[in-house]
Design a protein around this motif. Sequence first.
Motif, PDB file in Angstrom:
ATOM      1  N   UNK A  83       0.827  -1.203   0.000  1.00 28.24           N
ATOM      2  CA  UNK A  83       0.000   0.000   0.000  1.00 28.24           C
ATOM      3  C   UNK A  83       0.864   1.256   0.000  1.00 28.24           C
ATOM      4  N   UNK A  84       1.928   1.249   0.784  1.00 25.21           N
ATOM      5  CA  UNK A  84       2.833   2.403   0.839  1.00 25.21           C
ATOM      6  C   UNK A  84       3.418   2.706  -0.537  1.00 25.21           C
ATOM      7  N   UNK A  85       3.889   1.693  -1.220  1.00 23.47           N
ATOM      8  CA  UNK A  85       4.497   1.875  -2.535  1.00 23.47           C
ATOM      9  C   UNK A  85       3.461   2.354  -3.549  1.00 23.47           C
ATOM     10  N   UNK A  86       2.266   1.787  -3.484  1.00 18.59           N
ATOM     11  CA  UNK A  86       1.205   2.155  -4.422  1.00 18.59           C
ATOM     12  C   UNK A  86       0.718   3.585  -4.182  1.00 18.59           C
ATOM     13  N   UNK A  87       0.495   3.948  -2.926  1.00 18.92           N
ATOM     14  CA  UNK A  87      -0.045   5.263  -2.598  1.00 18.92           C
ATOM     15  C   UNK A  87       0.994   6.374  -2.756  1.00 18.92           C
ATOM     16  N   UNK A  88       2.265   6.003  -2.753  1.00 18.99           N
ATOM     17  CA  UNK A  88       3.335   6.993  -2.892  1.00 18.99           C
ATOM     18  C   UNK A  88       3.228   7.734  -4.226  1.00 18.99           C
ATOM     19  N   UNK A  89       2.672   7.065  -5.223  1.00 21.89           N
ATOM     20  CA  UNK A  89       2.552   7.665  -6.558  1.00 21.89           C
ATOM     21  C   UNK A  89       1.258   8.453  -6.727  1.00 21.89           C
ATOM     22  N   UNK A  90       0.462   8.547  -5.695  1.00 20.30           N
ATOM     23  CA  UNK A  90      -0.818   9.239  -5.772  1.00 20.30           C
ATOM     24  C   UNK A  90      -0.918  10.285  -4.662  1.00 20.30           C
ATOM     25  N   UNK A  91      -1.794  11.239  -4.873  1.00 23.86           N
ATOM     26  CA  UNK A  91      -2.009  12.294  -3.879  1.00 23.86           C
ATOM     27  C   UNK A  91      -3.100  11.844  -2.914  1.00 23.86           C
ATOM     28  N   UNK A  92      -2.776  10.877  -2.084  1.00 21.78           N
ATOM     29  CA  UNK A  92      -3.742  10.292  -1.155  1.00 21.78           C
ATOM     30  C   UNK A  92      -3.537  10.875   0.237  1.00 21.78           C
ATOM     31  N   UNK A  93      -4.607  11.389   0.811  1.00 24.89           N
ATOM     32  CA  UNK A  93      -4.546  11.971   2.149  1.00 24.89           C
ATOM     33  C   UNK A  93      -5.267  11.133   3.194  1.00 24.89           C
ATOM     34  N   UNK A  94      -6.214  10.295   2.751  1.00 24.03           N
ATOM     35  CA  UNK A  94      -6.997   9.523   3.718  1.00 24.03           C
ATOM     36  C   UNK A  94      -7.271   8.116   3.186  1.00 24.03           C
ATOM     37  N   UNK A  95      -7.324   7.172   4.112  1.00 21.11           N
ATOM     38  CA  UNK A  95      -7.484   5.758   3.771  1.00 21.11           C
ATOM     39  C   UNK A  95      -8.508   5.124   4.704  1.00 21.11           C
ATOM     40  N   UNK A  96      -9.406   4.318   4.132  1.00 19.14           N
ATOM     41  CA  UNK A  96     -10.283   3.468   4.940  1.00 19.14           C
ATOM     42  C   UNK A  96      -9.661   2.083   4.981  1.00 19.14           C
ATOM     43  N   UNK A  97      -9.332   1.585   6.168  1.00 22.92           N
ATOM     44  CA  UNK A  97      -8.693   0.282   6.334  1.00 22.92           C
ATOM     45  C   UNK A  97      -9.714  -0.723   6.842  1.00 22.92           C
ATOM     46  N   UNK A  98      -9.902  -1.812   6.094  1.00 18.19           N
ATOM     47  CA  UNK A  98     -10.927  -2.803   6.434  1.00 18.19           C
ATOM     48  C   UNK A  98     -10.283  -4.126   6.811  1.00 18.19           C
ATOM     49  N   UNK A  99     -10.560  -4.590   8.018  1.00 16.13           N
ATOM     50  CA  UNK A  99     -10.177  -5.931   8.451  1.00 16.13           C
ATOM     51  C   UNK A  99     -11.057  -6.291   9.649  1.00 16.13           C
ATOM     52  N   UNK A 100     -10.876  -7.488  10.216  1.00 13.14           N
ATOM     53  CA  UNK A 100     -11.713  -7.836  11.365  1.00 13.14           C
ATOM     54  C   UNK A 100     -11.172  -7.186  12.633  1.00 13.14           C
ATOM     55  N   UNK A 101     -12.006  -7.113  13.654  1.00 12.90           N
ATOM     56  CA  UNK A 101     -11.673  -6.311  14.834  1.00 12.90           C
ATOM     57  C   UNK A 101     -10.550  -6.920  15.674  1.00 12.90           C
ATOM     58  N   UNK A 102     -10.303  -8.216  15.557  1.00 13.42           N
ATOM     59  CA  UNK A 102      -9.190  -8.824  16.284  1.00 13.42           C
ATOM     60  C   UNK A 102      -7.865  -8.490  15.601  1.00 13.42           C
ATOM     61  N   UNK A 103      -7.883  -8.466  14.292  1.00 15.55           N
ATOM     62  CA  UNK A 103      -6.680  -8.195  13.502  1.00 15.55           C
ATOM     63  C   UNK A 103      -6.370  -6.700  13.419  1.00 15.55           C
ATOM     64  N   UNK A 104      -7.366  -5.844  13.628  1.00 14.12           N
ATOM     65  CA  UNK A 104      -7.209  -4.413  13.392  1.00 14.12           C
ATOM     66  C   UNK A 104      -6.077  -3.764  14.182  1.00 14.12           C
ATOM     67  N   UNK A 105      -5.869  -4.026  15.475  1.00 15.17           N
ATOM     68  CA  UNK A 105      -4.779  -3.335  16.188  1.00 15.17           C
ATOM     69  C   UNK A 105      -3.417  -3.518  15.521  1.00 15.17           C
TER      70      UNK A 105
END
Length: 204
Positions: free
Chosen positions: A119-141
């Motif tokens: 994600x870091x490498x992909x977003x580095x080429x774009x003007x991205x300021x905000x991201x929605x991160x989706x995973x389950x609540x146990x894995x999220x931390x």
Amino acid sequence: MAKITRRPLWQMGGGILAAGILVSLVLGIVYTVRTLQRPTHVSPPPGRADVIIALTGGAQRIATGLDLLKKGHADQLLVTGLYTALYLEEFAALHIDEDYCGQIYVDRATNTRDNALAAQHWLHRQNVQSVILVTDYIHMPRALLEFERRLPTQTIYPVMVPRQPRHWWRRIFYPLSEKLKYLWVRWWPSVTATDVRPPVVRMC
């Protein structure tokens, strides 16, 4: 009169320590099993972000990411971690409309660290300021910890989905293993660091 043999203090202390560890382990297992009963619904997303990132590891994670894309919460969706036949089957089962396939990107990252690196490498080429991160609540931390390190200038909005493993042993092992992985990543980040970035490609 029978002679009373007294146990050395170090043996008594060892027994108390072992009992304390056993009690802590039992309480920890009970706690993790109880926490698996919540939440029962997807946490509410923000109004809008630049990109949605859904991590594989459960069909509901990908389905939630796709649903957020269709509802206009972002213009692009990255499904990261399609490296096994099972995950590919879960992805294919969603029957994604061709109207959206140009907005969906995928990679074959094999773990949470590589998810964040891709994600870091992909977003580095774009003007991205905000991201929605989706995973389950146990894995999220742990996922949030990895992504915040790789995307320090972006705002990350966590969207958590329920997780209920089918087998009883998974209901115990999964949260315990996630807790240990989280502690490992938190205290020894340099050990898991790497410059390998799984390539991100557009779905069509």
